[in-house]
Scaffold this motif. Structure first.
Motif, PDB file in Angstrom:
ATOM      1  N   VAL A 104     -54.056  11.889 -42.326  1.00 56.63           N
ATOM      2  CA  VAL A 104     -53.492  10.680 -41.721  1.00 56.63           C
ATOM      3  C   VAL A 104     -54.482   9.515 -41.855  1.00 56.63           C
ATOM      4  O   VAL A 104     -54.111   8.407 -42.248  1.00 56.63           O
ATOM      5  CB  VAL A 104     -53.135  10.937 -40.237  1.00 56.63           C
ATOM      6  N   ARG A 122     -51.970  25.004 -45.512  1.00 53.08           N
ATOM      7  CA  ARG A 122     -50.788  25.892 -45.512  1.00 53.08           C
ATOM      8  C   ARG A 122     -51.095  27.235 -44.879  1.00 53.08           C
ATOM      9  O   ARG A 122     -50.299  27.767 -44.121  1.00 53.08           O
ATOM     10  CB  ARG A 122     -50.276  26.106 -46.946  1.00 53.08           C
ATOM     11  N   HIS A 137     -42.914  20.446 -34.888  1.00 50.58           N
ATOM     12  CA  HIS A 137     -43.950  20.565 -35.922  1.00 50.58           C
ATOM     13  C   HIS A 137     -43.907  21.953 -36.572  1.00 50.58           C
ATOM     14  O   HIS A 137     -44.100  22.088 -37.780  1.00 50.58           O
ATOM     15  CB  HIS A 137     -45.322  20.306 -35.297  1.00 50.58           C
ATOM     16  N   LEU A 138     -43.601  22.979 -35.749  1.00 50.86           N
ATOM     17  CA  LEU A 138     -43.519  24.352 -36.253  1.00 50.86           C
ATOM     18  C   LEU A 138     -42.352  24.484 -37.240  1.00 50.86           C
ATOM     19  O   LEU A 138     -42.521  24.945 -38.372  1.00 50.86           O
ATOM     20  CB  LEU A 138     -43.351  25.305 -35.075  1.00 50.86           C
ATOM     21  N   PHE A 141     -57.700  24.029 -34.064  1.00 49.32           N
ATOM     22  CA  PHE A 141     -58.580  22.878 -34.271  1.00 49.32           C
ATOM     23  C   PHE A 141     -58.892  22.678 -35.760  1.00 49.32           C
ATOM     24  O   PHE A 141     -59.061  21.552 -36.218  1.00 49.32           O
ATOM     25  CB  PHE A 141     -59.871  23.022 -33.450  1.00 49.32           C
ATOM     26  N   ILE A 143     -50.002  14.444 -34.282  1.00 46.85           N
ATOM     27  CA  ILE A 143     -50.993  13.696 -33.510  1.00 46.85           C
ATOM     28  C   ILE A 143     -50.862  14.025 -32.016  1.00 46.85           C
ATOM     29  O   ILE A 143     -51.867  14.176 -31.316  1.00 46.85           O
ATOM     30  CB  ILE A 143     -50.847  12.176 -33.781  1.00 46.85           C
ATOM     31  N   ALA A 199     -54.023  20.255 -28.001  1.00 50.07           N
ATOM     32  CA  ALA A 199     -55.128  21.193 -28.220  1.00 50.07           C
ATOM     33  C   ALA A 199     -56.302  20.847 -27.311  1.00 50.07           C
ATOM     34  O   ALA A 199     -56.985  21.746 -26.795  1.00 50.07           O
ATOM     35  CB  ALA A 199     -55.551  21.169 -29.683  1.00 50.07           C
ATOM     36  N   ILE A 209     -44.438  20.844 -30.340  1.00 50.43           N
ATOM     37  CA  ILE A 209     -44.756  22.177 -30.877  1.00 50.43           C
ATOM     38  C   ILE A 209     -43.597  22.686 -31.726  1.00 50.43           C
ATOM     39  O   ILE A 209     -43.767  23.061 -32.884  1.00 50.43           O
ATOM     40  CB  ILE A 209     -45.029  23.188 -29.733  1.00 50.43           C
ATOM     41  N   PHE A 210     -42.377  22.696 -31.132  1.00 49.06           N
ATOM     42  CA  PHE A 210     -41.245  23.279 -31.847  1.00 49.06           C
ATOM     43  C   PHE A 210     -40.847  22.433 -33.056  1.00 49.06           C
ATOM     44  O   PHE A 210     -40.461  22.969 -34.093  1.00 49.06           O
ATOM     45  CB  PHE A 210     -40.059  23.490 -30.902  1.00 49.06           C
ATOM     46  N   ARG A 241     -45.685  13.634 -38.496  1.00 50.85           N
ATOM     47  CA  ARG A 241     -47.002  13.028 -38.244  1.00 50.85           C
ATOM     48  C   ARG A 241     -47.205  12.779 -36.756  1.00 50.85           C
ATOM     49  O   ARG A 241     -48.248  13.090 -36.201  1.00 50.85           O
ATOM     50  CB  ARG A 241     -47.122  11.702 -38.995  1.00 50.85           C
ATOM     51  N   VAL A 248     -46.685  29.987 -26.531  1.00 51.58           N
ATOM     52  CA  VAL A 248     -45.597  29.452 -25.704  1.00 51.58           C
ATOM     53  C   VAL A 248     -45.104  30.531 -24.735  1.00 51.58           C
ATOM     54  O   VAL A 248     -44.939  30.286 -23.535  1.00 51.58           O
ATOM     55  CB  VAL A 248     -44.435  28.930 -26.579  1.00 51.58           C
ATOM     56  N   LEU A 292     -42.316  24.807 -41.442  1.00 46.03           N
ATOM     57  CA  LEU A 292     -41.664  25.822 -42.278  1.00 46.03           C
ATOM     58  C   LEU A 292     -40.856  25.145 -43.387  1.00 46.03           C
ATOM     59  O   LEU A 292     -40.798  25.642 -44.524  1.00 46.03           O
ATOM     60  CB  LEU A 292     -40.753  26.709 -41.421  1.00 46.03           C
ATOM     61  N   ASP A 352     -42.945  23.500 -50.643  1.00 48.44           N
ATOM     62  CA  ASP A 352     -44.088  23.890 -51.479  1.00 48.44           C
ATOM     63  C   ASP A 352     -43.663  24.880 -52.560  1.00 48.44           C
ATOM     64  O   ASP A 352     -44.315  25.001 -53.600  1.00 48.44           O
ATOM     65  CB  ASP A 352     -45.202  24.502 -50.626  1.00 48.44           C
ATOM     66  N   LEU A 409     -55.347  15.464 -39.355  1.00 49.31           N
ATOM     67  CA  LEU A 409     -55.692  14.087 -38.999  1.00 49.31           C
ATOM     68  C   LEU A 409     -56.525  13.445 -40.103  1.00 49.31           C
ATOM     69  O   LEU A 409     -56.475  12.238 -40.304  1.00 49.31           O
ATOM     70  CB  LEU A 409     -56.425  14.012 -37.657  1.00 49.31           C
ATOM     71  N   VAL A 417     -47.954  29.580 -36.914  1.00 50.71           N
ATOM     72  CA  VAL A 417     -46.559  29.877 -36.552  1.00 50.71           C
ATOM     73  C   VAL A 417     -46.551  31.029 -35.552  1.00 50.71           C
ATOM     74  O   VAL A 417     -45.941  30.954 -34.481  1.00 50.71           O
ATOM     75  CB  VAL A 417     -45.719  30.236 -37.804  1.00 50.71           C
ATOM     76  N   VAL A 419     -48.766  30.189 -32.190  1.00 49.45           N
ATOM     77  CA  VAL A 419     -48.162  29.224 -31.271  1.00 49.45           C
ATOM     78  C   VAL A 419     -46.972  29.850 -30.538  1.00 49.45           C
ATOM     79  O   VAL A 419     -46.777  29.609 -29.343  1.00 49.45           O
ATOM     80  CB  VAL A 419     -47.769  27.939 -32.037  1.00 49.45           C
ATOM     81  N   VAL A 439     -36.918  26.955 -23.417  1.00 39.55           N
ATOM     82  CA  VAL A 439     -38.189  27.369 -22.802  1.00 39.55           C
ATOM     83  C   VAL A 439     -38.304  26.828 -21.383  1.00 39.55           C
ATOM     84  O   VAL A 439     -38.696  27.541 -20.463  1.00 39.55           O
ATOM     85  CB  VAL A 439     -39.381  26.905 -23.676  1.00 39.55           C
ATOM     86  N   HIS A 480     -41.645  22.313 -44.737  1.00 41.89           N
ATOM     87  CA  HIS A 480     -42.657  21.903 -45.715  1.00 41.89           C
ATOM     88  C   HIS A 480     -43.073  23.078 -46.606  1.00 41.89           C
ATOM     89  O   HIS A 480     -43.263  22.914 -47.816  1.00 41.89           O
ATOM     90  CB  HIS A 480     -43.888  21.356 -44.998  1.00 41.89           C
ATOM     91  N   LEU A 481     -43.212  24.273 -46.001  1.00 45.97           N
ATOM     92  CA  LEU A 481     -43.612  25.449 -46.780  1.00 45.97           C
ATOM     93  C   LEU A 481     -42.541  25.773 -47.814  1.00 45.97           C
ATOM     94  O   LEU A 481     -42.859  26.155 -48.947  1.00 45.97           O
ATOM     95  CB  LEU A 481     -43.857  26.648 -45.857  1.00 45.97           C
ATOM     96  N   PHE A 532     -55.343  21.574 -49.488  1.00 43.56           N
ATOM     97  CA  PHE A 532     -53.905  21.883 -49.522  1.00 43.56           C
ATOM     98  C   PHE A 532     -53.655  23.336 -49.083  1.00 43.56           C
ATOM     99  O   PHE A 532     -52.836  23.609 -48.219  1.00 43.56           O
ATOM    100  CB  PHE A 532     -53.393  21.658 -50.954  1.00 43.56           C
ATOM    101  N   LEU A 547     -45.532  30.464 -20.491  1.00 43.94           N
ATOM    102  CA  LEU A 547     -44.467  30.647 -19.514  1.00 43.94           C
ATOM    103  C   LEU A 547     -44.916  31.567 -18.380  1.00 43.94           C
ATOM    104  O   LEU A 547     -44.634  31.330 -17.211  1.00 43.94           O
ATOM    105  CB  LEU A 547     -43.238  31.260 -20.199  1.00 43.94           C
ATOM    106  N   LEU A 571     -49.943  16.869 -30.834  1.00 42.68           N
ATOM    107  CA  LEU A 571     -50.506  18.207 -30.646  1.00 42.68           C
ATOM    108  C   LEU A 571     -52.038  18.188 -30.666  1.00 42.68           C
ATOM    109  O   LEU A 571     -52.678  19.090 -30.139  1.00 42.68           O
ATOM    110  CB  LEU A 571     -49.958  19.169 -31.706  1.00 42.68           C
ATOM    111  N   TYR A 572     -52.609  17.153 -31.261  1.00 41.69           N
ATOM    112  CA  TYR A 572     -54.056  16.941 -31.181  1.00 41.69           C
ATOM    113  C   TYR A 572     -54.438  16.836 -29.708  1.00 41.69           C
ATOM    114  O   TYR A 572     -55.377  17.488 -29.240  1.00 41.69           O
ATOM    115  CB  TYR A 572     -54.407  15.642 -31.906  1.00 41.69           C
ATOM    116  N   MET A 575     -55.832  21.023 -37.240  1.00 41.24           N
ATOM    117  CA  MET A 575     -55.817  19.645 -36.740  1.00 41.24           C
ATOM    118  C   MET A 575     -56.780  18.746 -37.496  1.00 41.24           C
ATOM    119  O   MET A 575     -56.468  17.599 -37.799  1.00 41.24           O
ATOM    120  CB  MET A 575     -56.258  19.630 -35.283  1.00 41.24           C
TER     121      MET A 575
END
Lengths: 130, 138
Positions: free
Chosen positions: A87, A28, B88-89, A77, B39, B45, B85-86, B35, A42, B93, B99, A84, A35, A38, B127, B95-96, A24, A46, B41-42, A80
């Motif tokens: 899941v 987090r 899930h990002l 990774f 997946i 990556a 990406i955007f 979810r 991005v 947040l 928490d 997964l 955050v 990424v 973008v 989700h955070l 958990f 560009l 984004l898997y 990820m």
């Protein structure tokens, strides 16, 4: 029906493995790191879209970009593999299938991460090949 | 009660209702999209790892890989990945915040759920608009 086992002996091994909280928190904390990574990625993507091979190599060779790309791959990774895993554990209930998928998930993440990080290092420290 | 201990008895028990019995709702979309985007984004990556591997393999392989990403299916995949990406990002947040016990009120959860979906679409268009203006799509 007197039992000679102690209360501790009876409950030992029956409860949670106490490993869930590690998953958990790791999910987090890696999310928070991602955050920032990424958003940087991005923005970089560009610029990189307009670069040719030579420009891209020069870009990846600069210190901050080498470090941040390796962190993006490593943390990405890792996050990820945790995601997964959840899941798979949620949807796959047949023990052998679940085990195979969990192992494949780990292998894919470690392989992808290793290929990515070593490729970055090869470009960053590579000699005259470029 | 005794039959419940056998495997067959367990199998005959009713399972709890799942996706098919609920009215579709924005918070449900939010959860499923988190979810699905994770997946996706898997794959993203793995594309990123392939990109550095191609760069390490030399100019020929790299320019082929780049041309592949720049093709129409490549661009489409990258656009979907931008959305993922955007989404899930931003939803991460959300989700955070959960928490920390914040944002569970139904109205708040609905609002943030819709906001996250809107943000993912707006940020992706921004973008790609920026990419178009800067000549990255040429």
């Amino acid at each position: 029906m007197t039992s000679y086992r102690t209360p501790l002996g009876r409950v030992r091994g029956l409860g949670a493995a106490k490993h869930g909280v590690g998953h958990f928190i790791a999910q987090r904390v890696s999310a928070i790191a991602l955050v920032l990574l990424v958003l940087w990625a991005v923005g970089s993507g560009l610029r990189l879209a307009t670069y040719d091979y030579r420009d891209t190599v020069d870009w990846l060779r600069s210190g901050p970009n080498t470090v941040l790309t390796i962190l993006l791959l490593g943390v990405g990774f890792f996050h990820m593999s945790l995601g997964l895993r959840t899941v798979i554990e949620d949807y796959i209930h047949k023990a052998p299938t679940k085990a195979v998928l969990l192992i494949l998930n780990l292998f894919a993440c470690w392989l992808g991460g290793a290929i990515g990080v070593i490729a970055v290092l090869k470009v960053a420290f590579g000699g005259g090949a470029f | 009660m005794s039959e419940a201990k056998t495997g067959a008895g367990l199998a005959e028990r009713p399972t709890s209702p799942h996706l098919q019995v609920w009215r579709w709702h924005v918070t449900m979309w939010g959860s499923i999209l988190h979810r699905v985007s994770g997946i996706a984004l898997y794959g993203g990556a793995l594309i990123l790892a392939g990109w550095v591997a191609a760069l390490a393999s030399g100019p020929g392989v790299f320019m082929t890989y780049k041309a592949l990403l720049g093709s129409i299916p490549g661009k489409l995949a990258l656009f979907v990945l931008t959305l993922a990406i955007f989404y899930h990002l931003a939803n991460g947040l959300r989700h955070l915040a959960w928490d920390f016990g914040k944002g569970f009120e139904p109205r708040t959860a609905d609002m943030t759920g819709a906001a996250v979906i809107a943000f993912a679409i707006a940020a992706s268009l921004a973008v790609w608009g920026l990419a178009f203006v800067s000549g990255a799509l040429a």
